[in-house]
Scaffold this motif. Structure first.
Motif, PDB file in Angstrom:
ATOM      1  N   SER A 136       0.818  -1.218   0.000  1.00  6.52           N
ATOM      2  CA  SER A 136       0.000   0.000   0.000  1.00  6.52           C
ATOM      3  C   SER A 136       0.849   1.264   0.000  1.00  6.52           C
ATOM      4  O   SER A 136       0.535   2.232  -0.693  1.00  6.52           O
ATOM      5  N   HIS A 147       1.977   3.124  -3.102  1.00  5.79           N
ATOM      6  CA  HIS A 147       1.030   3.849  -3.957  1.00  5.79           C
ATOM      7  C   HIS A 147       0.296   4.998  -3.270  1.00  5.79           C
ATOM      8  O   HIS A 147      -0.267   5.856  -3.951  1.00  5.79           O
ATOM      9  N   ILE A 148       0.268   5.009  -1.935  1.00  4.62           N
ATOM     10  CA  ILE A 148      -0.426   6.085  -1.230  1.00  4.62           C
ATOM     11  C   ILE A 148       0.519   6.683  -0.196  1.00  4.62           C
ATOM     12  O   ILE A 148       1.526   6.079   0.151  1.00  4.62           O
ATOM     13  N   ASP A 181      -1.434   8.193   5.220  1.00  4.53           N
ATOM     14  CA  ASP A 181      -2.717   7.531   4.983  1.00  4.53           C
ATOM     15  C   ASP A 181      -2.644   6.055   5.365  1.00  4.53           C
ATOM     16  O   ASP A 181      -3.504   5.529   6.088  1.00  4.53           O
ATOM     17  N   SER A 214     -11.697  10.407  -6.337  1.00  4.76           N
ATOM     18  CA  SER A 214     -10.612  10.407  -5.353  1.00  4.76           C
ATOM     19  C   SER A 214     -10.339   9.053  -4.696  1.00  4.76           C
ATOM     20  O   SER A 214      -9.425   8.945  -3.889  1.00  4.76           O
ATOM     21  N   GLN A 222      -8.901   5.670  -3.579  1.00  4.48           N
ATOM     22  CA  GLN A 222      -7.558   5.112  -3.676  1.00  4.48           C
ATOM     23  C   GLN A 222      -7.629   3.597  -3.486  1.00  4.48           C
ATOM     24  O   GLN A 222      -7.719   3.129  -2.353  1.00  4.48           O
TER      25      GLN A 222
END
Length: 301
Positions: free
Chosen positions: A95, A98-99, A103, A152, A154
């Motif tokens: 994760s 990519h983010i 977050d 938006s 994700q």
């Protein structure tokens, strides 16, 4: 025989702060290894392999030097716990590629909530209205961080959510292990089994690391070993309800690292969602602090 540490809340808080800094550093290193900065981007399986390999080597060296008293491990529980940890870390490291770190870290804070839910069928624990309220608040925060709108949303945030679910399950296994074995034994066996599991998984995605990537994997494993050691020793010196709120310092370090190394500044959605998750978790910690618990035989892990 394992002997309890002297109660020292101030030292426990300091140890947790150090653990938070190192835990956030592991996600930063994982994010870096997943990029082409120092060589071909690594698959999460290989990053997790590096984490377990070098953490195990760190604990093995510590065992040879310190010669702590080790206990006969409950292997089925250890294997189940390590499979959960391996899967959760793999999803978490996937994760963060990519983010933003903030977050992914905030969503991962849901693992105590899922741990609470799993404890109902697995440990026979009863959950009252305060716990359910705290869980509901935290889940609202996670929903905000998922940004569930077409523009938006994700998808990678679902990986962090999956990691929180699996790591929540792992918490229930850890709780069972701490009733049987001392913390050092648990950490050593966990990392030894983790190397075996990760070695099998990494065969399908292995790329030969560059010297810089080897160094980063070694740093990742050592950082995790330091974080685990600090966390265990903090929990041995103070009540879990006192320690729990300090663990949210990980989010501060994750956001700081994102700014310093990737120039990613947390936006208002991240701040709002993370704040709500932390509010739910703090409510749970406060409620736990008001309950009377029997003194455990061993320090929690």
């Amino acid at each position: 025989m394992y002997s309890a540490k002297t109660h020292n809340p101030a030292l426990a808080a300091a140890l947790i702060a150090v653990a938070c800094a190192f835990i956030a550093a592991t996600t930063l290193i994982a994010k870096t290894l997943a990029t082409p900065q120092f060589g071909a981007p690594m698959h999460p399986f290989q990053i997790v392999f590096g984490r377990f390999l070098f953490a195990f080597l760190t604990f093995a060296i510590a065992t040879a030097i310190l010669r702590p008293g080790l206990q006969r491990p409950h292997l089925p529980l250890h294997v189940l716990r390590t499979l959960g940890g391996w899967a959760g870390l793999t999803l978490m490291f996937a994760s963060v590629a990519h983010i933003p770190l903030a977050d992914a870290t905030a969503i991962s804070f849901l693992n105590p909530v899922f741990g609470m839910i799993f404890a109902i069928p697995l440990l026979g624990e009863k959950v009252g209205k305060w716990r359910w309220s705290a869980a509901g608040i935290a889940l609202v925060g996670a929903l905000i961080l998922l940004r569930p709108t077409p523009d938006s949303f994700q998808p990678a945030a679902l990986l962090a959510l999956g990691a929180a679910v699996i790591l929540g399950f792992e918490l229930t296994i850890i709780k069972q292990l701490t009733r049987r074995e001392n913390p050092f034994s648990i950490l050593l066996v966990n990392n030894a089994i983790g190397v075996g599991i990760a070695s099998v998984a990494v065969m399908w995605v292995w790329i030969w690391p560059t010297p810089a990537q080897w160094a980063l994997m070694a740093t990742l494993g050592c950082a995790m070993a330091v974080a685990q050691t600090c966390f265990v020793n903090a929990m041995a010196r103070a009540d879990a309800s006192f320690v729990a709120p300090f663990t949210y310092g990980t989010l501060i370090f994750a956001a700081l690292y994102d700014v310093l190394f990737y120039s990613v500044v947390p936006d208002s959605v991240t701040i709002l969602g993370a704040s709500i998750i932390i509010a739910g978790a703090l409510l749970l910690a406060w409620r736990e602090g008001r309950r009377v618990h029997p003194k455990p035989d061993h320090a929690p892990l």
